[in-house]
Every structure is written in C-alpha cells, then in structure tokens.
Design a protein around this motif. Structure first.
Motif, PDB file in Angstrom:
ATOM      1  N   ARG A  36       5.049   1.959   0.837  1.00  0.00           N
ATOM      2  CA  ARG A  36       6.064   1.242   0.065  1.00  0.00           C
ATOM      3  C   ARG A  36       7.078   2.219  -0.531  1.00  0.00           C
ATOM      4  N   THR A  37       8.116   1.674  -1.119  1.00  0.00           N
ATOM      5  CA  THR A  37       9.231   2.481  -1.617  1.00  0.00           C
ATOM      6  C   THR A  37       8.765   3.450  -2.681  1.00  0.00           C
ATOM      7  N   PHE A  38       8.808   4.720  -2.334  1.00  0.00           N
ATOM      8  CA  PHE A  38       8.301   5.771  -3.218  1.00  0.00           C
ATOM      9  C   PHE A  38       9.007   5.762  -4.560  1.00  0.00           C
ATOM     10  N   SER A  39      10.307   5.552  -4.550  1.00  0.00           N
ATOM     11  CA  SER A  39      11.074   5.650  -5.794  1.00  0.00           C
ATOM     12  C   SER A  39      10.771   4.523  -6.775  1.00  0.00           C
ATOM     13  N   ASN A  40      10.002   3.548  -6.363  1.00  0.00           N
ATOM     14  CA  ASN A  40       9.596   2.488  -7.300  1.00  0.00           C
ATOM     15  C   ASN A  40       8.439   2.913  -8.190  1.00  0.00           C
ATOM     16  N   TYR A  41       7.795   4.022  -7.830  1.00  0.00           N
ATOM     17  CA  TYR A  41       6.544   4.400  -8.469  1.00  0.00           C
ATOM     18  C   TYR A  41       6.697   5.637  -9.338  1.00  0.00           C
ATOM     19  N   ALA A  42       6.104   5.569 -10.513  1.00  0.00           N
ATOM     20  CA  ALA A  42       5.878   6.792 -11.270  1.00  0.00           C
ATOM     21  C   ALA A  42       4.683   7.508 -10.639  1.00  0.00           C
ATOM     22  N   MET A  43       4.643   8.814 -10.818  1.00  0.00           N
ATOM     23  CA  MET A  43       3.612   9.626 -10.175  1.00  0.00           C
ATOM     24  C   MET A  43       2.901  10.491 -11.204  1.00  0.00           C
ATOM     25  N   SER A  62       7.720  17.681 -10.545  1.00  0.00           N
ATOM     26  CA  SER A  62       9.047  17.268 -10.090  1.00  0.00           C
ATOM     27  C   SER A  62       8.876  16.348  -8.893  1.00  0.00           C
ATOM     28  N   ARG A  63       9.963  15.717  -8.502  1.00  0.00           N
ATOM     29  CA  ARG A  63       9.901  14.834  -7.352  1.00  0.00           C
ATOM     30  C   ARG A  63      11.205  14.853  -6.589  1.00  0.00           C
ATOM     31  N   ASP A  64      11.102  14.555  -5.318  1.00  0.00           N
ATOM     32  CA  ASP A  64      12.267  14.425  -4.456  1.00  0.00           C
ATOM     33  C   ASP A  64      12.133  13.070  -3.776  1.00  0.00           C
ATOM     34  N   ASN A  65      12.843  12.088  -4.273  1.00  0.00           N
ATOM     35  CA  ASN A  65      12.699  10.736  -3.730  1.00  0.00           C
ATOM     36  C   ASN A  65      13.229  10.627  -2.305  1.00  0.00           C
ATOM     37  N   ALA A  66      14.151  11.501  -1.942  1.00  0.00           N
ATOM     38  CA  ALA A  66      14.651  11.485  -0.562  1.00  0.00           C
ATOM     39  C   ALA A  66      13.582  11.950   0.421  1.00  0.00           C
ATOM     40  N   LEU A  94       2.927   1.587 -10.452  1.00  0.00           N
ATOM     41  CA  LEU A  94       4.164   0.818 -10.326  1.00  0.00           C
ATOM     42  C   LEU A  94       4.882   0.654 -11.657  1.00  0.00           C
ATOM     43  N   SER A  95       4.158   0.681 -12.762  1.00  0.00           N
ATOM     44  CA  SER A  95       4.805   0.444 -14.054  1.00  0.00           C
ATOM     45  C   SER A  95       4.364   1.488 -15.064  1.00  0.00           C
ATOM     46  N   GLN A 139       0.826  -1.198   0.000  1.00  0.00           N
ATOM     47  CA  GLN A 139       0.000   0.000   0.000  1.00  0.00           C
ATOM     48  C   GLN A 139       0.865   1.254   0.000  1.00  0.00           C
ATOM     49  N   VAL A 140       0.373   2.254  -0.694  1.00  0.00           N
ATOM     50  CA  VAL A 140       1.005   3.571  -0.703  1.00  0.00           C
ATOM     51  C   VAL A 140      -0.062   4.567  -0.288  1.00  0.00           C
ATOM     52  N   GLN A 141       0.268   5.385   0.692  1.00  0.00           N
ATOM     53  CA  GLN A 141      -0.640   6.449   1.116  1.00  0.00           C
ATOM     54  C   GLN A 141      -0.130   7.767   0.558  1.00  0.00           C
TER      55      GLN A 141
END
Length: 123
Positions: A27-34, A71-75, A100-101, A1-3
C-alpha cells in the motif's frame, strides 16, 4: 497489506556506525508513519525512533537521542535509521514497523512489521 524488509545490520565495533534501511511495498508508503524498534536477547521489544508520514516530525528514545537519526524517502518507499557512536548495549535485532495513524511508541499500536535485522556491537 504492507510488506517491510530491513537490511543493513551487521557487526561493528563500539563507536562505529551503521545505517539500516527498511524497504516497503504494498500500500501507499507515504500514508504510514514508521517506527524502529529493537529487541535484545531476553528483553522486551523497545521503541527506538519514529517518523511521521511526511518526515516532518520525529522522536527518539532517550537512549539513542543524538546518536541515531530516523529519516524517510517516500519516493523510494524506504525508511532509514542512521546509527552513530554505537555501544555494546545497542546490540539487538532491529525491526521497522508501519502504522496508519499517529506515530506511537507502543509496539502494539503498529500494524505491520518487518522480519528484523541483527546489529551486533563489539566492545
């Protein structure tokens, strides 16, 4: 799950700017496109912008191209939508979503959604 939790919406005059944020947890944010979508009263939800998992690829709806920047900041597990030169027709509830894909334009292909944040642009 991602919130996903959006923030940054509000009331702004035409020509003004807002920056939306979407904070992710789970879950790991950097695995997901947004993606960012919006829905105006009486209208279907529409695609606004999307960004790949790395941030290296982005694309936009024609109606917001040049004016909006995703934009995104994976950190920080956060995706942003900088909105400039806002117009009354940008008024809508803005949603962020995770997939996820790929990084599709179709809302149905996204796996997780936030609750939305209201953006109102006055003329």
């Amino acid at each position: 799950q991602v919130q996903l939790v959006e923030s940054g919406g509000g009331l702004v005059q035409a020509g003004g700017s807002l920056r939306l944020s979407c904070a992710a947890s789970g879950r790991t944010f950097s695995n997901y496109a947004m993606g960012w979508f919006r829905q105006a009263p009486g209208k279907e939800r529409e695609f606004v912008a999307a960004i790949s998992w790395s941030g290296g690829s982005t694309y936009y709806a024609d109606s917001v191209k040049v004016r909006f920047t995703i934009s995104r900041d994976n950190a920080k597990n956060t995706v942003y939508l900088q909105m400039n030169s806002l117009k009354p027709e940008d008024t809508a509830v803005y949603y962020c979503a995770a997939v996820l894909s790929g990084f599709p334009r179709l809302a149905d292909e996204y796996d997780y959604w936030g609750q939305g944040t209201q953006v109102t642009v006055s003329s």
